[in-house]
Design a protein around this motif. Sequence first.
Motif, PDB file in Angstrom:
ATOM      1  N   TYR A  80       3.306   5.963  -5.683  1.00 30.13           N
ATOM      2  CA  TYR A  80       3.218   5.663  -7.462  1.00 30.13           C
ATOM      3  C   TYR A  80       1.746   6.644  -7.827  1.00 30.13           C
ATOM      4  O   TYR A  80       1.286   6.416  -9.079  1.00 30.13           O
ATOM      5  N   GLY A  81       0.676   6.990  -7.459  1.00 27.54           N
ATOM      6  CA  GLY A  81      -0.271   7.954  -7.323  1.00 27.54           C
ATOM      7  C   GLY A  81      -1.548   6.676  -7.394  1.00 27.54           C
ATOM      8  O   GLY A  81      -2.743   7.083  -8.080  1.00 27.54           O
ATOM      9  N   VAL A  82      -1.136   5.812  -7.288  1.00 26.64           N
ATOM     10  CA  VAL A  82      -2.090   4.004  -7.472  1.00 26.64           C
ATOM     11  C   VAL A  82      -3.121   4.765  -7.072  1.00 26.64           C
ATOM     12  O   VAL A  82      -4.386   4.127  -7.230  1.00 26.64           O
ATOM     13  N   LEU A  83      -3.493   5.070  -5.384  1.00 27.26           N
ATOM     14  CA  LEU A  83      -3.989   5.149  -4.970  1.00 27.26           C
ATOM     15  C   LEU A  83      -5.122   6.365  -5.099  1.00 27.26           C
ATOM     16  O   LEU A  83      -6.007   6.270  -4.737  1.00 27.26           O
ATOM     17  N   LYS A  84      -4.000   7.433  -5.102  1.00 27.75           N
ATOM     18  CA  LYS A  84      -4.646   8.282  -5.861  1.00 27.75           C
ATOM     19  C   LYS A  84      -5.869   8.306  -7.072  1.00 27.75           C
ATOM     20  O   LYS A  84      -6.889   9.310  -6.971  1.00 27.75           O
ATOM     21  N   ARG A  85      -5.382   7.846  -7.928  1.00 25.69           N
ATOM     22  CA  ARG A  85      -6.342   7.690  -8.965  1.00 25.69           C
ATOM     23  C   ARG A  85      -7.630   6.326  -9.391  1.00 25.69           C
ATOM     24  O   ARG A  85      -8.807   6.819  -9.396  1.00 25.69           O
ATOM     25  N   LEU A  86      -7.385   5.518  -7.940  1.00 22.38           N
ATOM     26  CA  LEU A  86      -8.538   4.434  -7.414  1.00 22.38           C
ATOM     27  C   LEU A  86      -9.648   5.622  -6.624  1.00 22.38           C
ATOM     28  O   LEU A  86     -10.303   5.614  -6.827  1.00 22.38           O
ATOM     29  N   GLY A 116      -5.821   0.925  15.677  1.00 14.50           N
ATOM     30  CA  GLY A 116      -4.968   0.687  14.742  1.00 14.50           C
ATOM     31  C   GLY A 116      -5.792   1.638  13.154  1.00 14.50           C
ATOM     32  O   GLY A 116      -5.416   1.906  12.796  1.00 14.50           O
ATOM     33  N   LEU A 117      -7.124   0.858  13.627  1.00 14.98           N
ATOM     34  CA  LEU A 117      -8.352   0.918  11.877  1.00 14.98           C
ATOM     35  C   LEU A 117      -8.626   2.677  12.233  1.00 14.98           C
ATOM     36  O   LEU A 117      -8.684   3.194  11.330  1.00 14.98           O
ATOM     37  N   GLY A 118      -9.046   2.577  13.537  1.00 15.91           N
ATOM     38  CA  GLY A 118      -9.389   4.062  14.222  1.00 15.91           C
ATOM     39  C   GLY A 118      -8.636   5.530  13.390  1.00 15.91           C
ATOM     40  O   GLY A 118      -8.574   6.439  13.143  1.00 15.91           O
ATOM     41  N   ALA A 119      -7.056   4.991  13.562  1.00 14.33           N
ATOM     42  CA  ALA A 119      -5.853   5.777  13.280  1.00 14.33           C
ATOM     43  C   ALA A 119      -5.858   5.948  11.763  1.00 14.33           C
ATOM     44  O   ALA A 119      -5.051   6.937  11.605  1.00 14.33           O
ATOM     45  N   ALA A 120      -5.980   4.737  11.694  1.00 12.74           N
ATOM     46  CA  ALA A 120      -5.843   4.505  10.093  1.00 12.74           C
ATOM     47  C   ALA A 120      -6.400   5.473   9.082  1.00 12.74           C
ATOM     48  O   ALA A 120      -6.925   6.308   8.634  1.00 12.74           O
ATOM     49  N   ALA A 121      -8.039   5.070   9.772  1.00  9.18           N
ATOM     50  CA  ALA A 121      -9.316   5.923   8.459  1.00  9.18           C
ATOM     51  C   ALA A 121      -9.261   7.775   9.037  1.00  9.18           C
ATOM     52  O   ALA A 121      -8.991   8.303   8.153  1.00  9.18           O
ATOM     53  N   ARG A 122      -8.426   8.111  10.246  1.00  6.79           N
ATOM     54  CA  ARG A 122      -7.874   9.273  10.515  1.00  6.79           C
ATOM     55  C   ARG A 122      -6.806  10.066   9.988  1.00  6.79           C
ATOM     56  O   ARG A 122      -7.030  11.128   9.615  1.00  6.79           O
ATOM     57  N   PHE A 123      -5.914   9.342   9.959  1.00  4.22           N
ATOM     58  CA  PHE A 123      -4.299  10.478   9.514  1.00  4.22           C
ATOM     59  C   PHE A 123      -4.280   9.369   7.962  1.00  4.22           C
ATOM     60  O   PHE A 123      -2.992   9.972   7.647  1.00  4.22           O
ATOM     61  N   PHE A 124      -4.752   8.964   7.972  1.00  5.96           N
ATOM     62  CA  PHE A 124      -4.182   8.139   6.718  1.00  5.96           C
ATOM     63  C   PHE A 124      -4.368   8.840   4.381  1.00  5.96           C
ATOM     64  O   PHE A 124      -5.212  10.063   5.140  1.00  5.96           O
ATOM     65  N   ARG A 125      -3.506   9.471   4.055  1.00  5.80           N
ATOM     66  CA  ARG A 125      -3.129  10.161   2.939  1.00  5.80           C
ATOM     67  C   ARG A 125      -3.032   9.883   1.786  1.00  5.80           C
ATOM     68  O   ARG A 125      -2.291   8.202   2.016  1.00  5.80           O
ATOM     69  N   TRP A 126      -3.644   9.837   1.025  1.00  5.66           N
ATOM     70  CA  TRP A 126      -3.929   9.095  -0.455  1.00  5.66           C
ATOM     71  C   TRP A 126      -3.186   9.581  -1.057  1.00  5.66           C
ATOM     72  O   TRP A 126      -2.983   9.192  -2.311  1.00  5.66           O
ATOM     73  N   GLU A 127      -2.491  10.830  -0.704  1.00  3.50           N
ATOM     74  CA  GLU A 127      -1.484  11.085  -1.936  1.00  3.50           C
ATOM     75  C   GLU A 127       0.196  11.175  -1.154  1.00  3.50           C
ATOM     76  O   GLU A 127       0.096  11.155   0.530  1.00  3.50           O
ATOM     77  N   LEU A 149       3.529   7.209   6.513  1.00  2.02           N
ATOM     78  CA  LEU A 149       4.976   7.268   5.946  1.00  2.02           C
ATOM     79  C   LEU A 149       5.652   7.500   4.503  1.00  2.02           C
ATOM     80  O   LEU A 149       4.192   6.668   4.301  1.00  2.02           O
ATOM     81  N   LYS A 150       6.720   7.872   4.424  1.00  2.00           N
ATOM     82  CA  LYS A 150       6.748   7.662   3.016  1.00  2.00           C
ATOM     83  C   LYS A 150       7.038   5.641   2.005  1.00  2.00           C
ATOM     84  O   LYS A 150       7.547   5.487   3.464  1.00  2.00           O
ATOM     85  N   ALA A 151       7.264   5.363   1.079  1.00  2.00           N
ATOM     86  CA  ALA A 151       7.245   3.979   0.910  1.00  2.00           C
ATOM     87  C   ALA A 151       8.640   3.396   0.891  1.00  2.00           C
ATOM     88  O   ALA A 151       8.679   2.448   2.052  1.00  2.00           O
ATOM     89  N   GLU A 152      10.128   4.553   1.236  1.00  7.47           N
ATOM     90  CA  GLU A 152      11.050   3.484   1.923  1.00  7.47           C
ATOM     91  C   GLU A 152      11.060   3.907   3.281  1.00  7.47           C
ATOM     92  O   GLU A 152      11.501   2.033   3.560  1.00  7.47           O
ATOM     93  N   THR A 165       0.808  -2.087   0.138  1.00  4.72           N
ATOM     94  CA  THR A 165       0.171   0.035  -0.252  1.00  4.72           C
ATOM     95  C   THR A 165       1.195   0.856   0.104  1.00  4.72           C
ATOM     96  O   THR A 165       0.553   2.325   0.116  1.00  4.72           O
ATOM     97  N   GLY A 166       1.843   0.848   0.500  1.00  6.01           N
ATOM     98  CA  GLY A 166       2.750   2.316   1.087  1.00  6.01           C
ATOM     99  C   GLY A 166       3.362   2.570  -0.407  1.00  6.01           C
ATOM    100  O   GLY A 166       3.058   3.855  -0.943  1.00  6.01           O
ATOM    101  N   PHE A 167       4.022   2.114  -1.055  1.00  7.38           N
ATOM    102  CA  PHE A 167       4.049   2.018  -2.857  1.00  7.38           C
ATOM    103  C   PHE A 167       3.318   2.614  -3.751  1.00  7.38           C
ATOM    104  O   PHE A 167       3.547   3.571  -4.478  1.00  7.38           O
ATOM    105  N   GLU A 168       1.810   2.096  -3.454  1.00 10.05           N
ATOM    106  CA  GLU A 168       0.535   1.744  -4.388  1.00 10.05           C
ATOM    107  C   GLU A 168       0.530   4.166  -4.020  1.00 10.05           C
ATOM    108  O   GLU A 168       0.750   4.542  -4.723  1.00 10.05           O
ATOM    109  N   ARG A 169       0.907   4.087  -2.882  1.00 10.31           N
ATOM    110  CA  ARG A 169       0.305   5.530  -2.771  1.00 10.31           C
ATOM    111  C   ARG A 169       1.082   6.286  -3.421  1.00 10.31           C
ATOM    112  O   ARG A 169       1.052   7.816  -3.418  1.00 10.31           O
TER     113      ARG A 169
END
Length: 263
Positions: A103-109, A252-263, A178-181, A97-101
């Motif tokens: 490369y912009g895959v998540l942004k397009r989806l 974990g799920l609550g924090a992911a829903a709150r802080f997940f960045r799609w770009e 976090l960044k993908a790396e 998921t980190g690398f999909e984010r």
Amino acid sequence: MTATGTYRPEPGAAPLLRMIRAQAALETRMLLRNGEQLLLTVVIPSLVLVLFSSVNIVDTGATGVPGNAGSSVDFLAPGVLALAVLSTAFTGQAIATGFERRYGVLKRLAVSPLPRWALMAAKTCAVLVTEILQIVLLTAIAFALGWSPQGDPLAVVLLLVLGTAAFSGLGLLMAGTLKAEATLAAANLVFLLLLVGGGVIVSLDKFPGAVRGVLELLPISALSGGLRDVLQDGAGVPWRDLAILAVWSVLGLGAAARFFRWE
């Protein structure tokens, strides 16, 4: 279709369940085709189970006759099942998921007809399918090594489901912040640390009391310990371990829903 026999286009999104199924199938294929993911999800847990069940490399804390492979695999099999959940729901999902984010895959989806929550649901389905394949393979290997599981299968399912939810939330939180790396490095480091200190191959009884008290609150320790109580000792429903996993799932799920960045 019109009266003249020609087809009239009706643009629009496919039904939601069909979109989720299609995305889940795609996520599963991508997960199983990735060599690094296969190493984490299949090769490492299988090697840990075979190697530490067959060769007395470390003192696992397993009870029974010294050198008896059966006693070792009875201790190790539940921990390796927990390791399989960790490798797929947390490490593998976080890295992918980190690398999909990145490369912009998540942004397009995210701008496709598939809702964001449905995308996460599809990823969860892919994780569950992969875990089922892992569990079938590891169970077959464990039986070949002389494993004799006990306990209530329903308690095992509850532990695996809550463990998947807990690690999935933490993996998505890491991938979405976090960044993908950095995700790649951190996810692999956490995997190794929890492999050693999460009760997977070494009993938590081997750690000092204060350290053990902290380690027992980790999701991997709750999952491996709960599975071991049921499958090795034939205990009832491990409510304490289930409660720990439930808390980690909500956090974990609550924090992911709150802080997940799609770009």
